[in-house]
Enzyme design. Structure first.
Site, mmCIF file in Angstrom:
data_model
loop_
_atom_site.group_PDB
_atom_site.id
_atom_site.type_symbol
_atom_site.label_atom_id
_atom_site.label_comp_id
_atom_site.label_asym_id
_atom_site.label_seq_id
_atom_site.Cartn_x
_atom_site.Cartn_y
_atom_site.Cartn_z
ATOM 1 N N GLU A 18 14.639 -16.714 19.752
ATOM 2 C CA GLU A 18 16.074 -16.773 19.415
ATOM 3 C C GLU A 18 16.881 -16.723 20.710
ATOM 4 O O GLU A 18 16.558 -15.964 21.612
ATOM 5 C CB GLU A 18 16.421 -15.549 18.551
ATOM 6 C CG GLU A 18 17.880 -15.442 18.188
ATOM 7 C CD GLU A 18 18.223 -14.123 17.530
ATOM 8 O OE1 GLU A 18 17.866 -13.926 16.361
ATOM 9 O OE2 GLU A 18 18.860 -13.276 18.190
ATOM 10 N N ALA A 144 24.860 -12.047 1.938
ATOM 11 C CA ALA A 144 24.033 -13.225 2.233
ATOM 12 C C ALA A 144 23.610 -13.920 0.935
ATOM 13 O O ALA A 144 23.465 -15.143 0.907
ATOM 14 C CB ALA A 144 22.812 -12.806 3.050
ATOM 15 N N HIS A 183 18.053 -1.904 6.119
ATOM 16 C CA HIS A 183 19.372 -2.233 6.667
ATOM 17 C C HIS A 183 20.199 -0.946 6.737
ATOM 18 O O HIS A 183 20.092 -0.100 5.834
ATOM 19 C CB HIS A 183 20.075 -3.269 5.781
ATOM 20 C CG HIS A 183 21.399 -3.691 6.311
ATOM 21 N ND1 HIS A 183 22.592 -3.267 5.764
ATOM 22 C CD2 HIS A 183 21.739 -4.479 7.362
ATOM 23 C CE1 HIS A 183 23.599 -3.792 6.450
ATOM 24 N NE2 HIS A 183 23.108 -4.543 7.415
HETATM 25 C C1 FAD Z 1 16.733 -12.096 12.204
HETATM 26 C C2 FAD Z 1 18.185 -11.671 12.283
HETATM 27 C C3 FAD Z 1 19.132 -12.534 12.844
HETATM 28 C C4 FAD Z 1 20.489 -12.178 12.903
HETATM 29 N N1 FAD Z 1 21.397 -13.042 13.452
HETATM 30 C C5 FAD Z 1 22.724 -12.728 13.443
HETATM 31 C C6 FAD Z 1 23.723 -13.640 13.928
HETATM 32 O O1 FAD Z 1 23.389 -14.708 14.418
HETATM 33 N N2 FAD Z 1 25.013 -13.268 13.855
HETATM 34 C C7 FAD Z 1 25.417 -12.079 13.319
HETATM 35 O O2 FAD Z 1 26.622 -11.795 13.269
HETATM 36 N N3 FAD Z 1 24.516 -11.191 12.857
HETATM 37 C C8 FAD Z 1 23.185 -11.484 12.908
HETATM 38 N N4 FAD Z 1 22.255 -10.596 12.405
HETATM 39 C C9 FAD Z 1 22.716 -9.286 11.954
HETATM 40 C C10 FAD Z 1 23.092 -9.277 10.448
HETATM 41 O O3 FAD Z 1 24.153 -10.163 10.213
HETATM 42 C C11 FAD Z 1 23.474 -7.845 10.099
HETATM 43 O O4 FAD Z 1 22.337 -7.027 10.089
HETATM 44 C C12 FAD Z 1 24.294 -7.679 8.819
HETATM 45 O O5 FAD Z 1 24.785 -6.336 8.804
HETATM 46 C C13 FAD Z 1 23.512 -7.894 7.530
HETATM 47 O O6 FAD Z 1 23.171 -9.207 7.352
HETATM 48 P P1 FAD Z 1 22.232 -9.630 6.101
HETATM 49 O O7 FAD Z 1 22.208 -11.090 6.053
HETATM 50 O O8 FAD Z 1 20.957 -8.891 6.159
HETATM 51 O O9 FAD Z 1 23.159 -9.065 4.914
HETATM 52 P P2 FAD Z 1 22.929 -8.890 3.361
HETATM 53 O O10 FAD Z 1 21.640 -9.463 2.921
HETATM 54 O O11 FAD Z 1 24.164 -9.355 2.691
HETATM 55 O O12 FAD Z 1 22.794 -7.311 3.220
HETATM 56 C C14 FAD Z 1 23.820 -6.416 3.671
HETATM 57 C C15 FAD Z 1 23.690 -5.105 2.904
HETATM 58 O O13 FAD Z 1 24.069 -5.304 1.543
HETATM 59 C C16 FAD Z 1 22.979 -5.095 0.633
HETATM 60 N N5 FAD Z 1 23.009 -6.244 -0.269
HETATM 61 C C17 FAD Z 1 22.487 -7.490 -0.083
HETATM 62 N N6 FAD Z 1 22.801 -8.308 -1.114
HETATM 63 C C18 FAD Z 1 23.550 -7.581 -1.970
HETATM 64 C C19 FAD Z 1 24.179 -7.868 -3.210
HETATM 65 N N7 FAD Z 1 24.104 -9.086 -3.765
HETATM 66 N N8 FAD Z 1 24.863 -6.869 -3.831
HETATM 67 C C20 FAD Z 1 24.958 -5.640 -3.283
HETATM 68 N N9 FAD Z 1 24.361 -5.299 -2.099
HETATM 69 C C21 FAD Z 1 23.680 -6.266 -1.446
HETATM 70 C C22 FAD Z 1 21.723 -5.024 1.488
HETATM 71 O O14 FAD Z 1 20.763 -4.117 0.953
HETATM 72 C C23 FAD Z 1 22.267 -4.544 2.834
HETATM 73 O O15 FAD Z 1 22.354 -3.157 2.891
HETATM 74 C C24 FAD Z 1 20.892 -10.916 12.374
HETATM 75 C C25 FAD Z 1 19.935 -10.056 11.826
HETATM 76 C C26 FAD Z 1 18.590 -10.425 11.782
HETATM 77 C C27 FAD Z 1 17.579 -9.466 11.206
#
Ligand code: FAD
Length: 317
Positions: A18, A144, A183
């Site tokens: 990355e 997400a 998370h």
């Molecule tokens: C491999 C990797 C690459 C990354 N790249 C970037 C990047 O390029 N830019 C950036 O800004 N950040 C990046 N991040 C950080 C990431 O955006 C953060 O960790 C963010 O806080 C959570 O993203 P997520 O997609 O896991 O969120 P989600 O999957 O939305 O989860 C966030 C929280 O909400 C909960 N949750 C999930 N879905 C739901 C739902 N439907 N209803 C209720 N609760 C829910 C989960 O348990 C979690 O606690 C990256 C992280 C990783 C692991």
């Protein structure tokens, strides 16, 4: 080509990494310079992070503070196109909910599709530093899972405008984030895995994990995922320690543990070169064990610096 096809066709563990877009005002040459030494290890794909805007406060002539919005690392889409053009390697742009309305997301996905990009890593994104928690745009996505639904809908030719009856599908392979040490906002790992399973059910094709320094955390995570019915590939994300400061900074940013053995080895180092070497050796041991376990791909967080990742890749690939 889709990441899932790369994984399916692989005869051995793959190597990927990355990168971050350069800070605004810098050119792309130094970024190419950090990618070039890693190309000999034949990465089938390179991830490019997305960085949302930040607020800064600037002092005006009258002494009052003015809030300005700045984006420090723009250019994700352009960098992806440049990587594919120059290195003939698939680029995986990260797409995030934060700062985007659904309409803006749709337009960004159309751009990616037109550029021949087949993959996205769909994330919620971090909150703006000065905001205590994640705030979605009024017409944006909160999680997400919502973003995955939109990408998946487009893969079936369903755009936001219902009147578009014969829209051409934009068929993306969708990666998502997974957290072996949960998370930061999840009340427990079980709840976090419930939503990770939902990501799979909505159409996620593979998972990339947050960095971890103890392989047991990854192995336990994979077992728990499988128990929850999560069957998609889980690519481990690895970060070699490069500075002494990271021993305390990484846990506070990413909510991860540094094993005692690693923090003690770093503490004993007499200079920064020794710290880097400890980081490299730790990462090589982690990588070898993970490869033996049969992980589909080893994914490194290079943070724009190739020397440590190159040493690790030389020992593995
Ligand atoms: C491999 C990797 C690459 C990354 N790249 C970037 C990047 O390029 N830019 C950036 O800004 N950040 C990046 N991040 C950080 C990431 O955006 C953060 O960790 C963010 O806080 C959570 O993203 P997520 O997609 O896991 O969120 P989600 O999957 O939305 O989860 C966030 C929280 O909400 C909960 N949750 C999930 N879905 C739901 C739902 N439907 N209803 C209720 N609760 C829910 C989960 O348990 C979690 O606690 C990256 C992280 C990783 C692991």
């Amino acid at each position: 080509m889709k990441i899932t096809d790369h994984l399916k066709n692989a005869k051995k563990t793959l190597f990927s990494f990355e990168i971050l877009p350069p800070l605004k005002g810098q050119d792309i040459k130094s970024l190419f310079g950090s990618i070039e030494p890693l190309i000999e290890f034949k990465p089938p794909f390179i991830d490019v992070t997305y960085h949302r805007e930040e607020y800064v406060f600037k002092k005006r002539e009258n002494g009052l503070l003015e809030r300005k919005t700045i984006r420090k690392r723009p250019g994700t889409v352009g960098i992806c196109a440049a990587i594919m053009n120059r290195f003939k390697v698939d680029a995986v742009p990260h797409i995030i909910c934060g700062g985007f309305s659904k309409e803006e997301t749709e337009n960004a996905l159309i751009d990616l599709n037109f550029l021949g990009i087949d993959n996205v890593l769909a994330l919620r994104g971090d909150n703006i530093k000065s905001e205590g928690s994640f705030v979605p745009e009024p017409d944006g996505h909160k999680y997400a899972t919502d973003l995955i639904e939109q990408v998946k809908n487009m893969s079936q030719g369903m755009y936001l405008d219902d009147d578009l009856q014969t829209a051409v599908p934009a068929n993306f392979c969708i990666g998502v984030a997974g957290y072996p040490e949960k998370h930061i906002e999840a009340p427990n790992l079980k709840t976090d895995l419930k939503y990770l399973k939902l990501k799979q059910d909505l159409g996620a094709d593979y998972i990339v994990t947050q960095m971890f320094f103890d392989n047991k955390k990854y192995f336990d995570f994979v077992n728990k995922c499988r128990e929850e019915g999560i069957t998609i590939p889980i690519i481990p994300g690895l970060k070699p320690i490069t500075t002494e400061k990271q021993i305390t900074v990484l846990p506070s940013i990413f909510h991860i543990d540094i094993p005692e053995e690693l923090s003690e080895a770093v503490e004993k180092c007499k200079n920064s070169d020794q710290v880097k070497q400890v980081g490299v050796e730790w990462s090589i041991q982690q990588s070898k064990e993970l490869a033996k376990f049969g992980v589909p791909c080893l994914h490194y967080y290079s943070m724009g610096k190739s020397d440590s990742v190159k040493q690790i890749a030389s020992a593995l690939f």
